[in-house]
Enzyme design. Structure first.
Site, short mmCIF file in Angstrom:
data_model
loop_
_atom_site.label_atom_id
_atom_site.label_comp_id
_atom_site.label_asym_id
_atom_site.label_seq_id
_atom_site.Cartn_x
_atom_site.Cartn_y
_atom_site.Cartn_z
N THR A 121 0.86 -1.19 0.00
CA THR A 121 0.00 0.00 0.00
C THR A 121 0.90 1.23 0.00
O THR A 121 1.66 1.45 0.94
CB THR A 121 -0.89 -0.02 1.26
OG1 THR A 121 -1.63 -1.24 1.25
CG2 THR A 121 -1.84 1.16 1.28
N LYS A 210 -6.85 1.92 -2.98
CA LYS A 210 -6.52 1.14 -1.79
C LYS A 210 -6.72 1.98 -0.52
O LYS A 210 -7.31 1.54 0.46
CB LYS A 210 -5.08 0.64 -1.88
CG LYS A 210 -4.56 -0.07 -0.65
CD LYS A 210 -5.33 -1.34 -0.33
CE LYS A 210 -4.95 -1.87 1.04
NZ LYS A 210 -5.71 -3.04 1.43
N ILE A 256 -19.84 -2.59 11.01
CA ILE A 256 -20.57 -1.72 11.95
C ILE A 256 -20.78 -2.45 13.28
O ILE A 256 -21.82 -2.31 13.91
CB ILE A 256 -21.90 -1.17 11.37
CG1 ILE A 256 -22.83 -2.30 10.91
CG2 ILE A 256 -21.64 -0.19 10.23
CD1 ILE A 256 -24.28 -1.84 10.71
N CYS A 266 -2.75 -2.06 8.95
CA CYS A 266 -3.24 -1.33 7.78
C CYS A 266 -4.10 -0.11 8.11
O CYS A 266 -3.70 1.01 7.80
CB CYS A 266 -4.02 -2.28 6.87
SG CYS A 266 -2.94 -3.52 6.13
N LYS A 327 -7.29 -8.79 15.85
CA LYS A 327 -8.61 -9.35 15.52
C LYS A 327 -8.48 -10.88 15.55
O LYS A 327 -7.35 -11.39 15.60
CB LYS A 327 -9.09 -8.85 14.17
CG LYS A 327 -8.25 -9.32 12.99
CD LYS A 327 -8.89 -8.87 11.69
CE LYS A 327 -8.16 -9.45 10.51
NZ LYS A 327 -8.77 -9.12 9.24
N ARG A 334 0.13 -6.05 15.67
CA ARG A 334 0.51 -4.66 15.39
C ARG A 334 -0.68 -3.74 15.66
O ARG A 334 -1.78 -3.99 15.21
CB ARG A 334 0.99 -4.53 13.93
CG ARG A 334 2.33 -5.24 13.71
CD ARG A 334 2.78 -5.16 12.26
NE ARG A 334 2.10 -6.11 11.40
CZ ARG A 334 2.43 -6.33 10.11
NH1 ARG A 334 3.41 -5.66 9.55
NH2 ARG A 334 1.76 -7.22 9.40
P1 NAD Z 1 5.11 -7.65 6.64
O1 NAD Z 1 5.79 -6.69 7.53
O2 NAD Z 1 4.39 -8.82 7.20
O3 NAD Z 1 6.16 -8.21 5.56
C1 NAD Z 1 7.05 -7.42 4.85
C2 NAD Z 1 8.27 -8.27 4.48
O4 NAD Z 1 9.10 -7.54 3.57
C3 NAD Z 1 9.17 -8.60 5.68
O5 NAD Z 1 9.33 -10.01 5.76
C4 NAD Z 1 10.51 -7.91 5.34
O6 NAD Z 1 11.63 -8.61 5.81
C5 NAD Z 1 10.45 -7.89 3.82
N1 NAD Z 1 11.35 -6.90 3.18
C6 NAD Z 1 11.67 -5.65 3.56
N2 NAD Z 1 12.52 -5.08 2.69
C7 NAD Z 1 12.74 -5.99 1.71
C8 NAD Z 1 13.51 -5.99 0.50
N3 NAD Z 1 14.22 -4.90 0.15
N4 NAD Z 1 13.51 -7.10 -0.26
C9 NAD Z 1 12.79 -8.18 0.10
N5 NAD Z 1 12.04 -8.24 1.22
C10 NAD Z 1 12.01 -7.17 2.01
O7 NAD Z 1 4.11 -6.76 5.75
P2 NAD Z 1 2.63 -7.12 5.27
O8 NAD Z 1 1.68 -7.07 6.40
O9 NAD Z 1 2.68 -8.32 4.39
O10 NAD Z 1 2.33 -5.83 4.37
C11 NAD Z 1 3.02 -5.58 3.16
C12 NAD Z 1 2.32 -4.44 2.43
O11 NAD Z 1 1.01 -4.86 2.04
C13 NAD Z 1 2.13 -3.17 3.25
O12 NAD Z 1 2.24 -2.05 2.41
C14 NAD Z 1 0.70 -3.29 3.74
O13 NAD Z 1 0.10 -2.03 4.01
C15 NAD Z 1 0.03 -3.97 2.57
N6 NAD Z 1 -1.16 -4.77 2.90
C16 NAD Z 1 -1.16 -5.53 4.02
C17 NAD Z 1 -2.27 -6.31 4.32
C18 NAD Z 1 -2.31 -7.15 5.58
O14 NAD Z 1 -3.40 -7.62 5.91
N7 NAD Z 1 -1.21 -7.38 6.26
C19 NAD Z 1 -3.37 -6.32 3.45
C20 NAD Z 1 -3.32 -5.55 2.30
C21 NAD Z 1 -2.19 -4.78 2.03
#
Ligand code: NAD
Length: 456
Positions: A121, A210, A256, A266, A327, A334
């Site tokens: 995101t 998003k 709701i 997020c 949740k 987090r």
């Molecule tokens: P996360 O923190 O669980 O995972 C991120 C991973 O990226 C980590 O394992 C980290 O080591 C790795 N990383 C960092 N720098 C890197 C690099 N240069 N090369 C390779 N790997 C690298 O994050 P997440 O919860 O999966 O979220 C990722 C993105 O997706 C965010 O922008 C978040 O807002 C978005 N998002 C998350 C969700 C959710 O439910 N968690 C849903 C939709 C969108």
């Protein structure tokens, strides 16, 4: 297609597993060596229902692998997904260092036409900056290869991530030329064949979509929490009001449910980042800051009830804390309201007996070592000898609690329920003092034990 997924967190690992399950060749890359080592040994670093089985199946069939070799992952793939974290900075803006680090790596190692697909995101305009970063790193080494940058935001929910990924309400693709549009439509053709809308737009609109989606959901939550607070003051019952408004098809029941606020990685950060985006663009947002502020306040809604009940005197009291994850059905803690409450109660001198079926370990890491919090393996155990139960996460099995047994385990039958899991009438029948969100308190125990108002 050969796909590389950069970042093996909640989004990256789920995307990698699902794409491989659809028959693609997927290599998941991460800079976290421990995580990759664990995955190579068949251990899944997060809890997500069904994920371990799907990963195992695809690893066995040779379509899914894990590496820290970023260069090889880039060079072996046509499509490179960016699924790294975009955490909030102090001022609320999104920290894009991990996104640009991936872009730089692509520029350094690109060896032919590539599609860089942003699933993280990211604020509007990031796709353009990723393009510049790749170009600059490539030019610096005197290389010339064609590439496209696509915005493909992810809408999965933790706890139902596989289902959401495989059966999305829609797939949003932000791109700016036909060549890459055809490739993306091919990648997602399985979804289109199964009736899932593929919505193509500009990268800017995809990035904005998003944030708008998450901000809308967060707004619904803060809205209902505000209505719940009003209900408490005017003698209305939020459960009835929810039924009354949710049955209106224009409103619907989802998002709701009143509670102690939204958390997770997020909603809080995305609302804050969108506020920053608005301000940078010269728009003074009004709804979004209110949504954010109300949510912060809501995290202490239950604490305020406890402060009144105990006349602010928590020293020497022991509380059972049911639920630590932000949740149910996830181990993600987090921004979890449960942790904010735990931190408050510990600081106020209370002892905690905490239970969560999946999130005790990550919670212990975030809360740090504290001799006054004990993590126990069973929820009835947590309640043993406690002054009160505090329910912070609505794991489904809490709904079927044996209330007679719970009462027996506790020193005093008092429940503070931040997720409205129990029916007040039932709690009254069992003789509890019971406090929830947007509903009248039950004082069955205080009244039966003769305390004039509430025990101090
Ligand atoms: P996360 O923190 O669980 O995972 C991120 C991973 O990226 C980590 O394992 C980290 O080591 C790795 N990383 C960092 N720098 C890197 C690099 N240069 N090369 C390779 N790997 C690298 O994050 P997440 O919860 O999966 O979220 C990722 C993105 O997706 C965010 O922008 C978040 O807002 C978005 N998002 C998350 C969700 C959710 O439910 N968690 C849903 C939709 C969108």
């Amino acid at each position: 297609m050969r796909l590389a997924i950069m970042g093996t967190g909640y989004v990256g690992l789920v995307s990698g597993a699902c794409f491989s399950d659809l028959g693609h060749d997927v290599i998941c890359a991460d800079i976290n060596e421990q995580k990759i080592l664990a995955l190579q040994q068949g251990k899944i670093p997060i809890y997500e229902p069904g994920l371990d089985e799907m990963v195992r199946r695809n690893v066995e069939q040779g379509r899914l692998s894990f590496t820290t070799n970023i260069k090889k992952a880039i060079q072996d793939s046509l499509m490179i997904f960016v699924a790294v974290g975009t955490p909030p900075r102090e001022d609320g803006t999104a920290d894009l260092q991990y996104v640009f680090s991936v872009a730089e790596n692509v520029g350094k190692h690109i060896n032919g036409y590539k599609v860089i697909i942003d699933k993280s995101t990211v604020p509007v305009g990031t796709a353009a900056r990723v393009r510049e970063t790749v170009q600059a790193a490539m030019t610096a080494r005197g290389a010339h290869h064609e590439f496209d940058v696509v915005s493909n935001p992810e809408f999965l929910k933790e706890g139902a991530a596989l289902e959401d990924f495989m059966k999305p309400d829609r797939v949003v693709i932000g791109c700016d030329n036909v060549r890459v549009r055809i490739l993306m439509e091919e990648l997602y053709s399985f979804f289109a064949r199964n009736g899932r809308p593929i919505i193509v737009m500009s990268t800017e609109s995809a990035e904005m979509t998003k944030y708008a989606a998450n901000a809308m959901l967060a707004t619904k939550i803060s809205f209902i929490n505000e209505i719940a607070a009003i209900c408490e003051r005017v003698g209305a019952n939020i459960d009835d009001v929810r039924q009354g408004i949710g049955s209106d098809r224009r409103i619907g029941y989802e998002f709701i449910s009143p509670g102690i606020g939204y958390g997770g990685s997020c909603f809080p950060k995305d609302v804050k980042a969108l506020i920053q985006t608005a301000q940078e663009a010269g728009v003074q947002p009004r709804v979004l800051p209110a949504v954010d502020a109300l949510n912060e306040q809501q995290k202490s809604a239950l604490i305020e009830k406890m402060r009144t009940y105990y006349h602010d005197d928590f020293a020497g009291r022991t509380f059972a804390l049911w639920g630590l994850a932000f949740k149910p059905e996830t181990d993600d803690v987090r921004e979890a309201p449960a942790l904010a409450m735990a931190a408050y109660l510990l600081k106020a001198g209370a002892r905690l007996r905490a239970y969560d079926p999946k999130a005790a370990e990550p919670a212990a890491i975030l809360l740090g070592h504290d001799a006054h919090i004990e993590y126990v393996d069973h929820y009835y155990d947590a309640a043993k000898g406690c002054d009160a139960l505090v329910l912070a996460t609505e794991w489904s099995f809490f709904r079927n609690t044996d209330l007679a047994r719970l009462k027996q385990e506790m020193k005093t039958p008092v429940v503070f329920d931040g997720r409205n899991v129990y029916a007040p009438a039932l709690m009254s029948t069992f003789g509890f003092d019971y406090f929830s969100i947007g509903r009248a308190p039950v004082l069955a125990f205080s009244q039966a034990s003769g305390a004039a108002t509430s025990p101090g």
